[in-house]
Design a protein around this motif. Structure first.
Motif, PDB file in Angstrom:
ATOM      1  N   ALA A 149       0.815  -1.218   0.000  1.00 39.70           N
ATOM      2  CA  ALA A 149       0.000   0.000   0.000  1.00 39.70           C
ATOM      3  C   ALA A 149       0.849   1.270   0.000  1.00 39.70           C
ATOM      4  CB  ALA A 149      -0.945  -0.005   1.199  1.00 39.70           C
ATOM      5  N   ASP A 150       1.936   1.267   0.773  1.00 31.48           N
ATOM      6  CA  ASP A 150       2.793   2.453   0.818  1.00 31.48           C
ATOM      7  C   ASP A 150       3.462   2.706  -0.523  1.00 31.48           C
ATOM      8  OD1 ASP A 150       2.104   2.802   3.442  1.00 31.48           O
ATOM      9  OD2 ASP A 150       3.957   1.959   4.267  1.00 31.48           O
ATOM     10  N   GLU A 151       3.876   1.629  -1.180  1.00 35.31           N
ATOM     11  CA  GLU A 151       4.541   1.810  -2.470  1.00 35.31           C
ATOM     12  C   GLU A 151       3.545   2.196  -3.558  1.00 35.31           C
ATOM     13  OE1 GLU A 151       8.365  -0.184  -3.351  1.00 35.31           O
ATOM     14  OE2 GLU A 151       7.481  -1.802  -2.176  1.00 35.31           O
ATOM     15  N   ILE A 152       2.340   1.664  -3.496  1.00 34.18           N
ATOM     16  CA  ILE A 152       1.309   2.097  -4.441  1.00 34.18           C
ATOM     17  C   ILE A 152       1.070   3.595  -4.310  1.00 34.18           C
ATOM     18  CG2 ILE A 152      -1.149   1.940  -5.003  1.00 34.18           C
ATOM     19  CD1 ILE A 152      -1.001  -1.045  -4.324  1.00 34.18           C
ATOM     20  N   ALA A 153       1.008   4.078  -3.062  1.00 33.89           N
ATOM     21  CA  ALA A 153       0.835   5.519  -2.845  1.00 33.89           C
ATOM     22  C   ALA A 153       2.007   6.308  -3.422  1.00 33.89           C
ATOM     23  CB  ALA A 153       0.686   5.794  -1.348  1.00 33.89           C
ATOM     24  N   LYS A 154       3.211   5.753  -3.311  1.00 33.60           N
ATOM     25  CA  LYS A 154       4.406   6.396  -3.881  1.00 33.60           C
ATOM     26  C   LYS A 154       4.303   6.454  -5.404  1.00 33.60           C
ATOM     27  CE  LYS A 154       8.032   3.884  -4.534  1.00 33.60           C
ATOM     28  NZ  LYS A 154       9.211   3.004  -4.309  1.00 33.60           N
ATOM     29  N   TRP A 155       3.877   5.357  -6.021  1.00 33.10           N
ATOM     30  CA  TRP A 155       3.731   5.325  -7.487  1.00 33.10           C
ATOM     31  C   TRP A 155       2.666   6.313  -7.943  1.00 33.10           C
ATOM     32  CZ3 TRP A 155       3.116  -0.676  -7.111  1.00 33.10           C
ATOM     33  CH2 TRP A 155       4.355  -1.244  -6.772  1.00 33.10           C
ATOM     34  N   GLU A 156       1.591   6.443  -7.157  1.00 33.67           N
ATOM     35  CA  GLU A 156       0.506   7.358  -7.526  1.00 33.67           C
ATOM     36  C   GLU A 156       0.989   8.810  -7.551  1.00 33.67           C
ATOM     37  OE1 GLU A 156      -3.593   5.194  -6.032  1.00 33.67           O
ATOM     38  OE2 GLU A 156      -2.348   6.203  -4.529  1.00 33.67           O
ATOM     39  N   ARG A 157       2.002   9.116  -6.762  1.00 32.87           N
ATOM     40  CA  ARG A 157       2.510  10.492  -6.702  1.00 32.87           C
ATOM     41  C   ARG A 157       3.469  10.819  -7.846  1.00 32.87           C
ATOM     42  NH1 ARG A 157       2.677   9.115  -1.078  1.00 32.87           N
ATOM     43  NH2 ARG A 157       4.909   8.630  -1.223  1.00 32.87           N
ATOM     44  N   ALA A 158       3.905   9.793  -8.571  1.00 32.57           N
ATOM     45  CA  ALA A 158       4.855  10.009  -9.661  1.00 32.57           C
ATOM     46  C   ALA A 158       4.131  10.560 -10.890  1.00 32.57           C
ATOM     47  CB  ALA A 158       5.560   8.706 -10.007  1.00 32.57           C
ATOM     48  N   ASP A 159       4.702  11.590 -11.510  1.00 36.24           N
ATOM     49  CA  ASP A 159       4.058  12.249 -12.650  1.00 36.24           C
ATOM     50  C   ASP A 159       3.924  11.323 -13.861  1.00 36.24           C
ATOM     51  OD1 ASP A 159       3.828  14.592 -11.213  1.00 36.24           O
ATOM     52  OD2 ASP A 159       5.707  15.438 -11.983  1.00 36.24           O
ATOM     53  N   HIS A 160       4.846  10.384 -14.028  1.00 31.90           N
ATOM     54  CA  HIS A 160       4.852   9.561 -15.240  1.00 31.90           C
ATOM     55  C   HIS A 160       4.140   8.217 -15.058  1.00 31.90           C
ATOM     56  CE1 HIS A 160       8.131   7.849 -12.915  1.00 31.90           C
ATOM     57  NE2 HIS A 160       8.258   6.859 -13.776  1.00 31.90           N
ATOM     58  N   ILE A 161       3.518   7.986 -13.895  1.00 33.37           N
ATOM     59  CA  ILE A 161       2.835   6.719 -13.629  1.00 33.37           C
ATOM     60  C   ILE A 161       1.348   6.969 -13.400  1.00 33.37           C
ATOM     61  CG2 ILE A 161       2.698   4.685 -12.144  1.00 33.37           C
ATOM     62  CD1 ILE A 161       5.606   5.074 -11.415  1.00 33.37           C
ATOM     63  N   ASN A 162       0.522   6.221 -14.117  1.00 32.85           N
ATOM     64  CA  ASN A 162      -0.929   6.277 -13.940  1.00 32.85           C
ATOM     65  C   ASN A 162      -1.363   4.982 -13.245  1.00 32.85           C
ATOM     66  OD1 ASN A 162      -3.689   6.834 -14.131  1.00 32.85           O
ATOM     67  ND2 ASN A 162      -3.834   6.004 -16.202  1.00 32.85           N
ATOM     68  N   VAL A 163      -1.830   5.101 -12.011  1.00 35.40           N
ATOM     69  CA  VAL A 163      -2.233   3.934 -11.231  1.00 35.40           C
ATOM     70  C   VAL A 163      -3.754   3.834 -11.211  1.00 35.40           C
ATOM     71  CG1 VAL A 163      -2.168   2.790  -8.982  1.00 35.40           C
ATOM     72  CG2 VAL A 163      -0.189   4.116  -9.767  1.00 35.40           C
ATOM     73  N   ILE A 164      -4.281   2.688 -11.652  1.00 32.89           N
ATOM     74  CA  ILE A 164      -5.720   2.423 -11.595  1.00 32.89           C
ATOM     75  C   ILE A 164      -5.908   1.187 -10.725  1.00 32.89           C
ATOM     76  CG2 ILE A 164      -7.832   2.007 -12.900  1.00 32.89           C
ATOM     77  CD1 ILE A 164      -6.405   3.183 -15.345  1.00 32.89           C
ATOM     78  N   LEU A 165      -6.486   1.372  -9.559  1.00 28.19           N
ATOM     79  CA  LEU A 165      -6.624   0.319  -8.554  1.00 28.19           C
ATOM     80  C   LEU A 165      -8.083  -0.106  -8.446  1.00 28.19           C
ATOM     81  CD1 LEU A 165      -5.250  -1.256  -6.150  1.00 28.19           C
ATOM     82  CD2 LEU A 165      -5.827   0.723  -4.723  1.00 28.19           C
ATOM     83  N   THR A 166      -8.313  -1.413  -8.349  1.00 28.12           N
ATOM     84  CA  THR A 166      -9.672  -1.914  -8.198  1.00 28.12           C
ATOM     85  C   THR A 166      -9.687  -3.094  -7.241  1.00 28.12           C
ATOM     86  OG1 THR A 166     -11.649  -2.654  -9.410  1.00 28.12           O
ATOM     87  CG2 THR A 166      -9.540  -3.539 -10.150  1.00 28.12           C
ATOM     88  N   VAL A 167     -10.842  -3.335  -6.630  1.00 23.58           N
ATOM     89  CA  VAL A 167     -11.027  -4.505  -5.766  1.00 23.58           C
ATOM     90  C   VAL A 167     -12.268  -5.261  -6.226  1.00 23.58           C
ATOM     91  CG1 VAL A 167      -9.896  -3.459  -3.761  1.00 23.58           C
ATOM     92  CG2 VAL A 167     -12.372  -3.204  -4.051  1.00 23.58           C
ATOM     93  N   ASP A 168     -12.249  -6.581  -6.036  1.00 19.53           N
ATOM     94  CA  ASP A 168     -13.415  -7.384  -6.419  1.00 19.53           C
ATOM     95  C   ASP A 168     -14.623  -7.036  -5.559  1.00 19.53           C
ATOM     96  OD1 ASP A 168     -11.584  -8.580  -8.053  1.00 19.53           O
ATOM     97  OD2 ASP A 168     -11.513 -10.484  -6.980  1.00 19.53           O
TER      98      ASP A 168
END
Length: 266
Positions: A149-168
């Motif tokens: 979760a912490d690293e996903i939040a880090k990736w989300e803050r990066a300008d060149h990364i688009n994070v799309i997260l989903t849960v079942d």
């Protein structure tokens, strides 16, 4: 006398990080020449051995994200910092990083499938100029099972990364996407399809239908890579436990281009 390839190296656990109720990341003190997507065999004397993907690595360490759901992994759950594990490897072929440089890279991961690709994501997080863009499609069973979760939040803050997260399945506190990874493929920007590379890792059914979903958007088979999780007991193509048709997953994989992977069936 030749070295015995089955004899592990004893290494020390230097940190343990909980990811969910049953998933933990163990940092081990060892220098290994690892490619993104390779695996190691982890052992405990008198208990057994199991294959685990390397979820990250650096100078003097590797990270193994382990789900405590089996004989060996349940015993690992009782270990603490300073205890030892047996390690041999790394084994298999990893992801071809050189193929992704300069591309619009999409990484789709389902559940624990995020572990084998985490090192790729972190590589392009650190080396943003080597990739044109990076889109992450991350799916988990529910919010409690979200890994890193912490690293996903880090990736989300990066300008060149688009994070799309989903849960079942969401819960009363979840305000994000609900659905399968296949449901969010159409949120990818498919301009300049020819410059796309796609990595898909997760359960076999997820990889199959996510690949088909990308191909609906004119992504070609040769633009897709997947990684198989099998019971790779020896890691060197001798025992046959991981064999699919005439292919030893531990030697020729676990990473395959889709043009090869589509023909691998049990």
């Amino acid at each position: 006398m030749a070295n015995n390839p089955y004899i592990p190296t004893t290494v020390e656990i230097i940190s343990i990080r909980p990811e969910s109720e049953v998933d933990y990341t163990y940092r081990l003190a060892i220098d290994l020449d690892v490619d993104n997507g390779q695996f190691v065999e982890v052992s405990i004397p008198k208990v057994g051995e199991c294959p685990i993907s390397v979820s990250d690595f650096g100078e003097g360490y590797i990270d193994l994200t382990i789900r405590h759901v089996g004989k060996v992994t349940n015993q690992i759950a009782h270990l603490e910092v300073g205890d030892k594990l047996g390690i041999r490897g790394p084994y298999g072929n990893g992801f071809p990083i050189e193929e992704y440089r300069g591309k619009d890279l999409v990484i789709a991961a389902g559940g624990t499938g995020l572990a084998p690709v985490k090192s790729i994501i972190n590589y392009f997080y650190r080396n943003s100029k080597e990739v044109n863009s990076l889109t992450l499609l991350l799916g988990f069973k529910n919010p409690a099972n979200i890994l890193f979760a912490d690293e996903i939040a880090k990736w989300e803050r990066a300008d060149h990364i688009n994070v799309i997260l989903t849960v079942d399945e969401g819960d009363e506190d979840w305000t994000g996407n609900v659905g399968l990874v296949t449901d969010i493929v159409d949120r990818v920007d498919f301009d300049n399809v020819a410059n796309r590379s796609v990595v898909i890792v997760g359960p076999p059914i997820m990889m199959k239908f996510t690949s088909l979903e990308f191909m609906k958007h004119d992504i070609k088979e040769e633009q897709i890579w997947v990684s198989f999780e099998r019971k790779m007991s020896c890691g060197i193509g001798k025992c046959g436990h991981c064999k699919m048709d005439d292919t030893y997953i531990c030697v020729e994989g676990p990473v395959f281009n889709y043009t090869k992977a589509k023909n691998l069936v049990d």
